[in-house]
Design a protein around this motif. Structure first.
Motif, PDB file in Angstrom:
ATOM      1  N   VAL A   1       0.829  -1.203   0.000  1.00 25.53           N
ATOM      2  CA  VAL A   1       0.000   0.000   0.000  1.00 25.53           C
ATOM      3  C   VAL A   1       0.865   1.256   0.000  1.00 25.53           C
ATOM      4  CG1 VAL A   1      -1.640   1.331   1.383  1.00 25.53           C
ATOM      5  CG2 VAL A   1      -1.975  -1.115   1.065  1.00 25.53           C
ATOM      6  N   GLY A   2       1.929   1.267   0.792  1.00 26.76           N
ATOM      7  CA  GLY A   2       2.817   2.424   0.842  1.00 26.76           C
ATOM      8  C   GLY A   2       3.497   2.694  -0.489  1.00 26.76           C
ATOM      9  N   LEU A   3       3.914   1.635  -1.160  1.00 21.33           N
ATOM     10  CA  LEU A   3       4.570   1.802  -2.452  1.00 21.33           C
ATOM     11  C   LEU A   3       3.607   2.365  -3.491  1.00 21.33           C
ATOM     12  CD1 LEU A   3       7.123   1.330  -4.159  1.00 21.33           C
ATOM     13  CD2 LEU A   3       6.228  -0.940  -4.664  1.00 21.33           C
ATOM     14  N   ILE A   4       2.417   1.810  -3.546  1.00 26.41           N
ATOM     15  CA  ILE A   4       1.429   2.287  -4.521  1.00 26.41           C
ATOM     16  C   ILE A   4       1.022   3.726  -4.222  1.00 26.41           C
ATOM     17  CG2 ILE A   4      -0.935   1.951  -5.353  1.00 26.41           C
ATOM     18  CD1 ILE A   4      -0.419  -1.079  -4.953  1.00 26.41           C
ATOM     19  N   ALA A   5       0.769   4.018  -2.942  1.00 22.30           N
ATOM     20  CA  ALA A   5       0.372   5.384  -2.576  1.00 22.30           C
ATOM     21  C   ALA A   5       1.499   6.369  -2.829  1.00 22.30           C
ATOM     22  CB  ALA A   5      -0.052   5.420  -1.114  1.00 22.30           C
TER      23      ALA A   5
ATOM     24  N   ILE B   1       8.810   8.205  -7.406  1.00 22.20           N
ATOM     25  CA  ILE B   1       9.704   7.254  -6.749  1.00 22.20           C
ATOM     26  C   ILE B   1      10.323   7.815  -5.472  1.00 22.20           C
ATOM     27  CG2 ILE B   1      11.800   7.840  -8.058  1.00 22.20           C
ATOM     28  CD1 ILE B   1      10.641   4.288  -7.232  1.00 22.20           C
ATOM     29  N   LYS B   2      10.593   9.120  -5.440  1.00 20.23           N
ATOM     30  CA  LYS B   2      11.189   9.714  -4.235  1.00 20.23           C
ATOM     31  C   LYS B   2      10.201   9.682  -3.073  1.00 20.23           C
ATOM     32  CE  LYS B   2      14.641  12.684  -6.348  1.00 20.23           C
ATOM     33  NZ  LYS B   2      15.159  14.032  -6.494  1.00 20.23           N
ATOM     34  N   LYS B   3       8.960   9.987  -3.347  1.00 19.92           N
ATOM     35  CA  LYS B   3       7.929   9.952  -2.304  1.00 19.92           C
ATOM     36  C   LYS B   3       7.692   8.512  -1.850  1.00 19.92           C
ATOM     37  CE  LYS B   3       4.967  12.329   0.077  1.00 19.92           C
ATOM     38  NZ  LYS B   3       5.419  13.319   1.037  1.00 19.92           N
ATOM     39  N   ALA B   4       7.710   7.573  -2.788  1.00 14.22           N
ATOM     40  CA  ALA B   4       7.506   6.164  -2.450  1.00 14.22           C
ATOM     41  C   ALA B   4       8.616   5.658  -1.532  1.00 14.22           C
ATOM     42  CB  ALA B   4       7.430   5.319  -3.711  1.00 14.22           C
ATOM     43  N   ALA B   5       9.831   6.133  -1.732  1.00 19.24           N
ATOM     44  CA  ALA B   5      10.954   5.713  -0.885  1.00 19.24           C
ATOM     45  C   ALA B   5      10.772   6.176   0.556  1.00 19.24           C
ATOM     46  CB  ALA B   5      12.261   6.254  -1.451  1.00 19.24           C
ATOM     47  N   VAL B   6      10.061   7.272   0.744  1.00 20.66           N
ATOM     48  CA  VAL B   6       9.816   7.782   2.095  1.00 20.66           C
ATOM     49  C   VAL B   6       8.577   7.145   2.723  1.00 20.66           C
ATOM     50  CG1 VAL B   6       9.224   9.878   3.391  1.00 20.66           C
ATOM     51  CG2 VAL B   6      10.930   9.986   1.582  1.00 20.66           C
ATOM     52  N   VAL B   7       7.531   6.988   1.932  1.00 17.62           N
ATOM     53  CA  VAL B   7       6.240   6.526   2.452  1.00 17.62           C
ATOM     54  C   VAL B   7       6.226   5.024   2.724  1.00 17.62           C
ATOM     55  CG1 VAL B   7       3.794   6.282   1.846  1.00 17.62           C
ATOM     56  CG2 VAL B   7       4.980   8.416   1.383  1.00 17.62           C
ATOM     57  N   THR B   8       6.855   4.235   1.885  1.00 17.50           N
ATOM     58  CA  THR B   8       6.756   2.778   1.978  1.00 17.50           C
ATOM     59  C   THR B   8       7.196   2.219   3.327  1.00 17.50           C
ATOM     60  OG1 THR B   8       6.992   2.563  -0.400  1.00 17.50           O
ATOM     61  CG2 THR B   8       7.455   0.613   0.902  1.00 17.50           C
ATOM     62  N   PRO B   9       8.382   2.559   3.845  1.00 17.26           N
ATOM     63  CA  PRO B   9       8.772   1.979   5.147  1.00 17.26           C
ATOM     64  C   PRO B   9       7.876   2.425   6.302  1.00 17.26           C
ATOM     65  CG  PRO B   9      10.624   3.145   4.144  1.00 17.26           C
ATOM     66  CD  PRO B   9       9.447   3.335   3.268  1.00 17.26           C
ATOM     67  N   ARG B  10       7.418   3.646   6.233  1.00 15.32           N
ATOM     68  CA  ARG B  10       6.542   4.144   7.300  1.00 15.32           C
ATOM     69  C   ARG B  10       5.199   3.417   7.288  1.00 15.32           C
ATOM     70  NH1 ARG B  10       7.724  10.602   6.558  1.00 15.32           N
ATOM     71  NH2 ARG B  10       9.905  10.501   7.188  1.00 15.32           N
ATOM     72  N   ALA B  11       4.640   3.260   6.111  1.00 18.13           N
ATOM     73  CA  ALA B  11       3.360   2.555   5.999  1.00 18.13           C
ATOM     74  C   ALA B  11       3.518   1.101   6.411  1.00 18.13           C
ATOM     75  CB  ALA B  11       2.833   2.641   4.573  1.00 18.13           C
ATOM     76  N   ALA B  12       4.599   0.460   6.006  1.00 15.04           N
ATOM     77  CA  ALA B  12       4.825  -0.942   6.358  1.00 15.04           C
ATOM     78  C   ALA B  12       4.937  -1.105   7.865  1.00 15.04           C
ATOM     79  CB  ALA B  12       6.084  -1.456   5.665  1.00 15.04           C
ATOM     80  N   ALA B  13       5.673  -0.224   8.518  1.00 14.82           N
ATOM     81  CA  ALA B  13       5.834  -0.315   9.975  1.00 14.82           C
ATOM     82  C   ALA B  13       4.514  -0.071  10.694  1.00 14.82           C
ATOM     83  CB  ALA B  13       6.879   0.690  10.438  1.00 14.82           C
ATOM     84  N   ALA B  14       3.768   0.909  10.234  1.00  7.30           N
ATOM     85  CA  ALA B  14       2.495   1.226  10.892  1.00  7.30           C
ATOM     86  C   ALA B  14       1.493   0.090  10.758  1.00  7.30           C
ATOM     87  CB  ALA B  14       1.919   2.516  10.306  1.00  7.30           C
ATOM     88  N   VAL B  15       1.347  -0.440   9.564  1.00  6.41           N
ATOM     89  CA  VAL B  15       0.366  -1.504   9.348  1.00  6.41           C
ATOM     90  C   VAL B  15       0.807  -2.796  10.051  1.00  6.41           C
ATOM     91  CG1 VAL B  15      -0.800  -2.909   7.603  1.00  6.41           C
ATOM     92  CG2 VAL B  15      -0.473  -0.478   7.219  1.00  6.41           C
TER      93      VAL B  15
END
Length: 100
Positions: free
Chosen positions: A48-52, A59-73
């Motif tokens: 979900v973080g990667l797609i969002a 790609i720059k935003k995905a690099a920031v959002v993906t780990p945060r979303a993964a940890a939260a979920v």
């Protein structure tokens, strides 16, 4: 000639053994549930973080959002899985007391 066990028999025996182990040690059962939920949440959150991230800012935003979303979920799903396991145990114990 040795008899090959049926897949369904082996599956049911393993399932029954897991249920018995969880009843003997409820703390370990909660940890197993939390680990399973956390692992599932990790993969779901990363997807979900990667797609969002890609949809929002590339790609720059995905690099920031993906780990945060993964940890939260992963945290949320692990917590819920442990809670649900404990709730099911309490319901089973209450039903056993009511039946006795």
């Amino acid at each position: 000639m040795p008899r090959n066990p049926d897949y369904t028999e082996v599956l049911l025996e393993g399932r029954q053994q897991a249920i018995d182990n969880n009843r003997r040690n409820p703390g370990q059962a909660m940890l197993r549930a939390a680990a399973g939920g956390g692992g599932l949440g990790l993969s779901l959150g990363a997807t979900v973080g990667l797609i969002a991230g890609l949809a929002i800012g590339g790609i720059k935003k995905a690099a920031v959002v993906t780990p945060r979303a993964a940890a939260a979920v992963a945290t949320l799903m692990g917590s819920f899985s442990a809670f649900d396991c404990n709730r099911a145990r309490i319901k089973r114990e209450a039903a056993a007391e009511a039946a006795a």
